[in-house]
Design a protein around this motif. Sequence first.
Motif, mmCIF file in Angstrom:
data_model
loop_
_atom_site.group_PDB
_atom_site.id
_atom_site.type_symbol
_atom_site.label_atom_id
_atom_site.label_comp_id
_atom_site.label_asym_id
_atom_site.label_seq_id
_atom_site.Cartn_x
_atom_site.Cartn_y
_atom_site.Cartn_z
ATOM 1 N N ASN B 10 -8.128 -6.718 7.897
ATOM 2 C CA ASN B 10 -7.515 -6.238 6.663
ATOM 3 C C ASN B 10 -7.978 -4.824 6.299
ATOM 4 O O ASN B 10 -8.500 -4.582 5.225
ATOM 5 C CB ASN B 10 -7.855 -7.219 5.532
ATOM 6 C CG ASN B 10 -6.968 -7.011 4.330
ATOM 7 O OD1 ASN B 10 -5.865 -6.480 4.449
ATOM 8 N ND2 ASN B 10 -7.451 -7.406 3.172
ATOM 9 N N TRP B 12 -7.687 -1.050 5.252
ATOM 10 C CA TRP B 12 -6.848 -0.140 4.462
ATOM 11 C C TRP B 12 -7.485 1.235 4.460
ATOM 12 O O TRP B 12 -8.707 1.351 4.400
ATOM 13 C CB TRP B 12 -6.741 -0.623 3.011
ATOM 14 C CG TRP B 12 -6.010 -1.922 2.839
ATOM 15 C CD1 TRP B 12 -6.445 -3.154 3.224
ATOM 16 C CD2 TRP B 12 -4.739 -2.117 2.228
ATOM 17 N NE1 TRP B 12 -5.526 -4.110 2.909
ATOM 18 C CE2 TRP B 12 -4.457 -3.510 2.284
ATOM 19 C CE3 TRP B 12 -3.805 -1.260 1.637
ATOM 20 C CZ2 TRP B 12 -3.273 -4.048 1.771
ATOM 21 C CZ3 TRP B 12 -2.633 -1.804 1.124
ATOM 22 C CH2 TRP B 12 -2.369 -3.188 1.199
ATOM 23 N N LYS B 14 -7.005 4.998 2.515
ATOM 24 C CA LYS B 14 -6.292 5.795 1.522
ATOM 25 C C LYS B 14 -6.648 7.270 1.700
ATOM 26 O O LYS B 14 -7.812 7.615 1.905
ATOM 27 C CB LYS B 14 -6.716 5.341 0.121
ATOM 28 C CG LYS B 14 -6.114 6.170 -1.013
ATOM 29 C CD LYS B 14 -6.388 5.535 -2.356
ATOM 30 C CE LYS B 14 -7.838 5.703 -2.772
ATOM 31 N NZ LYS B 14 -8.099 5.144 -4.114
ATOM 32 N N TRP B 41 -1.413 5.677 1.387
ATOM 33 C CA TRP B 41 -2.099 4.648 2.171
ATOM 34 C C TRP B 41 -1.656 4.764 3.625
ATOM 35 O O TRP B 41 -0.562 4.366 3.983
ATOM 36 C CB TRP B 41 -1.808 3.260 1.622
ATOM 37 C CG TRP B 41 -2.502 3.003 0.324
ATOM 38 C CD1 TRP B 41 -1.992 3.180 -0.919
ATOM 39 C CD2 TRP B 41 -3.839 2.540 0.145
ATOM 40 N NE1 TRP B 41 -2.929 2.859 -1.869
ATOM 41 C CE2 TRP B 41 -4.075 2.453 -1.246
ATOM 42 C CE3 TRP B 41 -4.874 2.191 1.031
ATOM 43 C CZ2 TRP B 41 -5.294 2.038 -1.773
ATOM 44 C CZ3 TRP B 41 -6.085 1.773 0.502
ATOM 45 C CH2 TRP B 41 -6.295 1.706 -0.874
ATOM 46 N N GLN B 44 -2.347 -0.095 5.935
ATOM 47 C CA GLN B 44 -2.191 -1.089 4.880
ATOM 48 C C GLN B 44 -2.421 -2.485 5.438
ATOM 49 O O GLN B 44 -1.502 -3.138 5.902
ATOM 50 C CB GLN B 44 -0.783 -0.977 4.277
ATOM 51 C CG GLN B 44 -0.500 0.444 3.801
ATOM 52 C CD GLN B 44 0.920 0.596 3.255
ATOM 53 O OE1 GLN B 44 1.588 -0.377 2.949
ATOM 54 N NE2 GLN B 44 1.353 1.827 3.138
ATOM 55 N N GLY B 45 -3.669 -2.895 5.403
ATOM 56 C CA GLY B 45 -3.988 -4.259 5.814
ATOM 57 C C GLY B 45 -3.840 -4.510 7.302
ATOM 58 O O GLY B 45 -3.194 -5.463 7.718
ATOM 59 N N GLY B 223 1.864 2.228 8.457
ATOM 60 C CA GLY B 223 0.538 1.697 8.188
ATOM 61 C C GLY B 223 0.392 0.208 8.368
ATOM 62 O O GLY B 223 -0.649 -0.354 8.026
ATOM 63 N N LYS B 224 1.460 -0.441 8.870
ATOM 64 C CA LYS B 224 1.362 -1.891 9.063
ATOM 65 C C LYS B 224 1.665 -2.244 10.512
ATOM 66 O O LYS B 224 2.422 -1.536 11.184
ATOM 67 C CB LYS B 224 2.374 -2.617 8.168
ATOM 68 C CG LYS B 224 2.010 -2.554 6.703
ATOM 69 C CD LYS B 224 2.983 -3.392 5.883
ATOM 70 C CE LYS B 224 2.648 -3.281 4.417
ATOM 71 N NZ LYS B 224 3.801 -2.899 3.604
#
Lengths: 268, 246
Positions: B10, B12, B14, B41, B44-45, B223-224
């Motif tokens: 997870n 993240w 920024k 971001w 993201q996770g 970001g995923k």
Amino acid sequence: MVKTGNYNFLEDLRGVWQHRELLYFLTQRELEVRYKQAFFGIAWAIITPLSQAVIFALIFGVFLKVSSGPTPYLLLVFSGLSFWNFFSQSITMATFALTGNYNLVTKSVFPKEILVISTVLARVPDLLFSFVVLLAMMFYYHQGLSLAALWVIPTFIIEVILTLGLGLFFAATNVFYRDVTALAPLLLMLWMYLTPIVYPLSSVPVHFRLLLSLNPMTGIISAIRSGLLMRQSPDLLLLAFSLVLTAAIFIVSYLQFKKSEKGFADII
Amino acid sequence: MKQQAVILENVWKKYRIGAPKKLTEMLAGWVSADNRQKEFWALQGVGVKIQKGEVVGIIGPNGSGKSTLLKILSGITTPTKGSIFINGKVASLLELGAGFHPELTGLENIYLYGVILGMKKKEIDEKLPEIVTFSGIEQFLETPVKHYSSGMYIRLAFAVAINLDFDILLIDEIMAVGDAEFQQKSLKKIHEIVNSGKTVIIVSHDLEKLKNLCHKTILLQKGKIIKNGETKLVVSRYLQNLSNEN
């Protein structure tokens, strides 16, 4: 294993020790680059304080006739300037230790205080050269050395730690606010006149002397002068005060540096 | 069970866009809300597990967070949230030659760059012949690198970095280094590393090369992680996404 979160002072110091080879190579790089294309090379280490000392000797020693006690004025000011310049030039260079090494900060993984420490270490040879000139000048003025001259060694160690502390602080702050680039030289210039460099501490009125003692460089420069030029032990209370202040400045600056280090690569 | 080389949980990251640098901007930020700094971001996770000896590709459009992911894996930057576990020594071919000094000679730079990358001087002494031969710039070792061509510069940096001792290698579009001959040589070296059972993570837009090299591939977008699995399947999903957009 990569850790996030807590930091530990001793752990940080150990990290520096583990990277001592990197420190050595960066210091060497700094020295080589500084003198490689300079015609006068290392002679600049002597030319700078000597020319300053001559001008100060002319203005304060001859025009204004500042009393330097039993010591010739030129010796007084040259000894002060040699050790002051180490402090001031190290900090000026340290201010750029991170911002000037953009590539290393954003693209390499090592404790970034190494960059600051190497800029300070790279100034030590300059001081050694001007120290040799100082000894030669003392010989010329028929000033002998006594065992008290050994006080220079512990005093210089205190000076290096103070320089590192302030260097770390300015370097880290400059990453976030470039104002430091302009502020540092101004601060150092004012600071020089508030340190007994171009005058002896003994010529300062007593109630101002106490105020001047709050400046850790006062104890350092005075101790070096009394050991070398007066051939006597320094004012230990004054030196101890410098030591305490130095330790406090170093620890606070180092902690602040390590705390903001994580943001260096993102913000610089 | 196989040993894990990398575990991201997870994660993240920024970034602040247009952080106020000046006092005037800062004051303006207090006065009006829309002057406040914007946040972005980049990751993201993201959760990834990579086993020892796996060769993993990372693909995705520009700005999908590939480079940020590599930067976090290499330790250059830290995640804003989430945890990372890395088992082993990481070498990265991300920014070749960061730390080279133009005024120093090739030989001096081999040592400087080597210690920056975490080698010991003794190790560099031992590997020097290999590094020099691989770079193919024997005649220019005593020349300051400011006089090098950009190809020579990159070749020297690559030669130092690839000869590190490492468990996990991070590669960012490295196959496009130097002339055709050197590209062949470096690709061969990367194949050697892959076959030696080391963990390799490669970011690339060269999908064909990834199909040849990687057991698994991760597709990133905004970001995923969109897809994670067998390279062939992930690549076709990526291509499908691209054609859908057009």
